[in-house]
Write an enzyme that holds these catalytic residues in place. Structure first.
Site, mmCIF file in Angstrom:
data_model
loop_
_atom_site.group_PDB
_atom_site.id
_atom_site.type_symbol
_atom_site.label_atom_id
_atom_site.label_comp_id
_atom_site.label_asym_id
_atom_site.label_seq_id
_atom_site.Cartn_x
_atom_site.Cartn_y
_atom_site.Cartn_z
ATOM 1 N N GLU A 31 42.879 107.340 -12.952
ATOM 2 C CA GLU A 31 43.895 106.424 -12.431
ATOM 3 C C GLU A 31 43.351 105.681 -11.210
ATOM 4 O O GLU A 31 43.552 104.471 -11.064
ATOM 5 C CB GLU A 31 45.166 107.190 -12.057
ATOM 6 N N GLU A 87 58.301 97.828 -23.648
ATOM 7 C CA GLU A 87 57.382 97.479 -22.579
ATOM 8 C C GLU A 87 56.205 96.651 -23.095
ATOM 9 O O GLU A 87 55.747 95.711 -22.432
ATOM 10 C CB GLU A 87 56.866 98.743 -21.892
#
Length: 205
Positions: free
Chosen positions: A194, A79
Protein backbone atom coordinates in the site's frame (compact mmCIF):
# COMPACT_ATOMS: atom_id res chain seq x y z
CA UNK A 1 -4.75 -12.19 17.93
CA UNK A 2 -7.21 -9.71 16.43
CA UNK A 3 -7.22 -7.41 13.41
CA UNK A 4 -6.05 -4.47 15.52
CA UNK A 5 -2.91 -6.42 16.41
CA UNK A 6 -1.95 -6.57 12.74
CA UNK A 7 -1.49 -2.80 12.70
CA UNK A 8 0.39 -2.74 15.99
CA UNK A 9 2.82 -5.48 14.95
CA UNK A 10 4.26 -3.27 12.19
CA UNK A 11 3.72 0.40 13.12
CA UNK A 12 6.15 1.83 10.59
CA UNK A 13 4.50 -0.03 7.70
CA UNK A 14 1.07 1.01 8.99
CA UNK A 15 2.14 4.65 9.11
CA UNK A 16 3.50 4.46 5.57
CA UNK A 17 0.24 3.02 4.29
CA UNK A 18 -2.05 5.36 6.20
CA UNK A 19 -0.18 8.68 6.22
CA UNK A 20 1.83 8.76 3.03
CA UNK A 21 2.94 12.10 1.51
CA UNK A 22 0.62 11.39 -1.45
CA UNK A 23 -2.36 11.70 0.87
CA UNK A 24 -0.98 14.82 2.50
CA UNK A 25 -0.45 16.35 -0.95
CA UNK A 26 -4.08 15.60 -1.80
CA UNK A 27 -5.10 17.23 1.44
CA UNK A 28 -3.24 20.49 0.91
CA UNK A 29 -3.75 20.60 -2.87
CA UNK A 30 -0.07 20.27 -3.79
CA UNK A 31 -0.60 16.99 -5.64
CA UNK A 32 -0.06 17.40 -9.38
CA UNK A 33 -2.66 16.26 -11.93
CA UNK A 34 -0.20 13.74 -13.39
CA UNK A 35 0.45 12.22 -9.96
CA UNK A 36 -3.23 11.93 -9.13
CA UNK A 37 -4.05 10.58 -12.60
CA UNK A 38 -1.37 7.91 -12.24
CA UNK A 39 -2.90 6.80 -8.97
CA UNK A 40 -6.44 6.86 -10.35
CA UNK A 41 -5.62 4.72 -13.39
CA UNK A 42 -3.75 2.12 -11.39
CA UNK A 43 -6.32 2.09 -8.61
CA UNK A 44 -9.00 1.25 -11.17
CA UNK A 45 -6.88 -1.70 -12.27
CA UNK A 46 -6.43 -2.78 -8.67
CA UNK A 47 -10.11 -2.48 -7.74
CA UNK A 48 -11.03 -4.57 -10.77
CA UNK A 49 -8.79 -7.35 -9.44
CA UNK A 50 -9.97 -6.78 -5.88
CA UNK A 51 -13.56 -7.47 -6.99
CA UNK A 52 -12.42 -10.90 -8.17
CA UNK A 53 -10.72 -11.43 -4.81
CA UNK A 54 -14.00 -10.49 -3.09
CA UNK A 55 -15.76 -13.23 -5.04
CA UNK A 56 -13.23 -15.75 -3.77
CA UNK A 57 -13.58 -14.57 -0.17
CA UNK A 58 -17.36 -14.79 -0.40
CA UNK A 59 -17.11 -18.33 -1.75
CA UNK A 60 -14.83 -19.31 1.14
CA UNK A 61 -16.84 -17.59 3.86
CA UNK A 62 -19.22 -19.23 6.35
CA UNK A 63 -22.89 -18.42 5.78
CA UNK A 64 -22.98 -15.95 8.68
CA UNK A 65 -20.35 -13.81 6.95
CA UNK A 66 -21.45 -14.10 3.33
CA UNK A 67 -23.80 -11.09 3.35
CA UNK A 68 -20.93 -8.68 4.00
CA UNK A 69 -18.99 -9.86 0.94
CA UNK A 70 -22.13 -9.89 -1.21
CA UNK A 71 -22.73 -6.26 -0.24
CA UNK A 72 -19.08 -5.53 -0.88
CA UNK A 73 -19.23 -7.00 -4.36
CA UNK A 74 -22.24 -4.82 -5.20
CA UNK A 75 -20.37 -1.75 -3.96
CA UNK A 76 -17.27 -2.67 -5.93
CA UNK A 77 -19.31 -3.12 -9.11
CA UNK A 78 -20.77 0.36 -8.66
CA UNK A 79 -17.34 1.72 -7.83
CA UNK A 80 -15.83 0.41 -11.06
CA UNK A 81 -18.54 2.23 -13.02
CA UNK A 82 -17.76 5.38 -11.05
CA UNK A 83 -14.05 4.97 -11.76
CA UNK A 84 -14.74 4.85 -15.49
CA UNK A 85 -16.66 8.11 -15.27
CA UNK A 86 -13.83 9.79 -13.34
CA UNK A 87 -11.24 8.47 -15.79
CA UNK A 88 -13.25 9.72 -18.75
CA UNK A 89 -13.56 13.15 -17.13
CA UNK A 90 -9.77 13.27 -17.05
CA UNK A 91 -9.36 11.89 -20.58
CA UNK A 92 -7.75 8.74 -19.21
CA UNK A 93 -8.14 5.15 -20.35
CA UNK A 94 -9.68 2.52 -18.14
CA UNK A 95 -7.78 -0.73 -18.06
CA UNK A 96 -4.53 0.83 -19.23
CA UNK A 97 -1.09 -0.76 -18.77
CA UNK A 98 -0.31 -2.07 -15.30
CA UNK A 99 2.44 -0.38 -13.36
CA UNK A 100 4.77 -2.95 -11.83
CA UNK A 101 3.62 -2.00 -8.32
CA UNK A 102 -0.02 -2.51 -9.22
CA UNK A 103 0.87 -5.81 -10.89
CA UNK A 104 2.67 -6.92 -7.73
CA UNK A 105 -0.38 -6.06 -5.61
CA UNK A 106 -2.65 -8.02 -7.94
CA UNK A 107 -0.23 -10.96 -7.76
CA UNK A 108 -0.46 -10.77 -3.98
CA UNK A 109 -4.25 -11.02 -4.19
CA UNK A 110 -3.81 -14.12 -6.34
CA UNK A 111 -1.60 -15.69 -3.70
CA UNK A 112 -4.12 -14.85 -0.97
CA UNK A 113 -6.90 -16.52 -2.94
CA UNK A 114 -5.14 -19.85 -2.27
CA UNK A 115 -5.06 -19.29 1.50
CA UNK A 116 -7.63 -20.21 4.13
CA UNK A 117 -10.71 -18.11 4.77
CA UNK A 118 -9.14 -16.69 7.94
CA UNK A 119 -6.22 -15.28 5.94
CA UNK A 120 -8.53 -14.00 3.22
CA UNK A 121 -10.92 -12.35 5.68
CA UNK A 122 -8.11 -10.55 7.49
CA UNK A 123 -6.56 -9.42 4.20
CA UNK A 124 -9.88 -8.23 2.80
CA UNK A 125 -10.55 -6.23 5.96
CA UNK A 126 -7.09 -4.67 5.92
CA UNK A 127 -7.30 -3.49 2.31
CA UNK A 128 -10.67 -1.85 2.94
CA UNK A 129 -9.49 -0.46 6.29
CA UNK A 130 -6.49 1.23 4.70
CA UNK A 131 -8.70 2.91 2.08
CA UNK A 132 -11.12 4.09 4.74
CA UNK A 133 -8.68 5.23 7.39
CA UNK A 134 -6.09 6.78 5.07
CA UNK A 135 -8.61 9.10 3.46
CA UNK A 136 -10.11 9.95 6.84
CA UNK A 137 -6.70 10.96 8.15
CA UNK A 138 -6.10 13.06 5.03
CA UNK A 139 -9.39 14.92 5.32
CA UNK A 140 -10.33 17.64 4.72
CA UNK A 141 -9.01 17.24 1.19
CA UNK A 142 -8.68 20.15 -1.22
CA UNK A 143 -10.77 20.43 -4.34
CA UNK A 144 -11.01 18.87 -6.88
CA UNK A 145 -10.07 15.75 -4.89
CA UNK A 146 -12.53 16.04 -2.01
CA UNK A 147 -15.05 13.64 -3.54
CA UNK A 148 -12.43 10.88 -3.51
CA UNK A 149 -11.74 11.36 0.19
CA UNK A 150 -15.47 11.50 0.90
CA UNK A 151 -16.08 8.31 -1.04
CA UNK A 152 -13.68 6.19 1.01
CA UNK A 153 -13.60 8.14 4.26
CA UNK A 154 -17.33 8.39 4.89
CA UNK A 155 -19.14 6.99 7.95
CA UNK A 156 -21.12 4.36 6.03
CA UNK A 157 -17.94 2.87 4.64
CA UNK A 158 -16.48 2.88 8.15
CA UNK A 159 -19.46 0.86 9.38
CA UNK A 160 -18.87 -1.67 6.60
CA UNK A 161 -15.20 -1.92 7.54
CA UNK A 162 -16.25 -2.57 11.14
CA UNK A 163 -18.40 -5.51 9.98
CA UNK A 164 -15.45 -6.89 8.00
CA UNK A 165 -13.30 -6.58 11.11
CA UNK A 166 -15.82 -8.54 13.16
CA UNK A 167 -15.86 -11.28 10.53
CA UNK A 168 -12.09 -11.40 10.37
CA UNK A 169 -11.69 -11.43 14.16
CA UNK A 170 -14.02 -14.42 14.40
CA UNK A 171 -12.08 -16.25 11.70
CA UNK A 172 -8.72 -15.43 13.29
CA UNK A 173 -9.85 -16.82 16.65
CA UNK A 174 -10.50 -20.16 14.94
CA UNK A 175 -7.22 -20.13 13.02
CA UNK A 176 -4.38 -22.42 13.99
CA UNK A 177 -0.82 -21.23 14.61
CA UNK A 178 0.25 -21.73 11.00
CA UNK A 179 -2.71 -19.77 9.69
CA UNK A 180 -2.07 -16.97 12.17
CA UNK A 181 1.51 -16.75 10.94
CA UNK A 182 0.17 -16.49 7.38
CA UNK A 183 -2.21 -13.74 8.50
CA UNK A 184 0.64 -11.73 10.00
CA UNK A 185 2.70 -12.19 6.84
CA UNK A 186 -0.22 -11.14 4.64
CA UNK A 187 -0.80 -8.02 6.75
CA UNK A 188 2.85 -7.00 6.45
CA UNK A 189 2.76 -7.55 2.69
CA UNK A 190 -0.42 -5.50 2.27
CA UNK A 191 0.78 -2.56 4.36
CA UNK A 192 4.12 -2.55 2.55
CA UNK A 193 2.63 -2.58 -0.92
CA UNK A 194 0.00 0.00 0.00
CA UNK A 195 2.85 2.38 0.82
CA UNK A 196 4.51 1.49 -2.49
CA UNK A 197 1.23 2.15 -4.31
CA UNK A 198 1.01 5.71 -2.98
CA UNK A 199 4.71 6.21 -3.74
CA UNK A 200 4.21 4.97 -7.30
CA UNK A 201 1.84 7.88 -7.89
CA UNK A 202 4.15 10.42 -6.26
CA UNK A 203 6.92 9.41 -8.66
CA UNK A 204 4.75 9.92 -11.76
CA UNK A 205 5.89 12.72 -14.04
Amino acid sequence: MKCADLLQQDPSAAEGALQHPFLKACSDGSITPSQFNAWLQQDYNFVNAFAHFAERVRASSPSAHTRAYTDGLAALSEELTWFKVKLKERSLQSGGPLHETCAAYIDLLGQLEKQSYAVQAAAFWLVEYVYNRAWQLASPVAEPYREFADRWGNADFSKYVDILEQNADEAIQNADEKQQASIRAAAHAILTIEERFWQMAMEAS
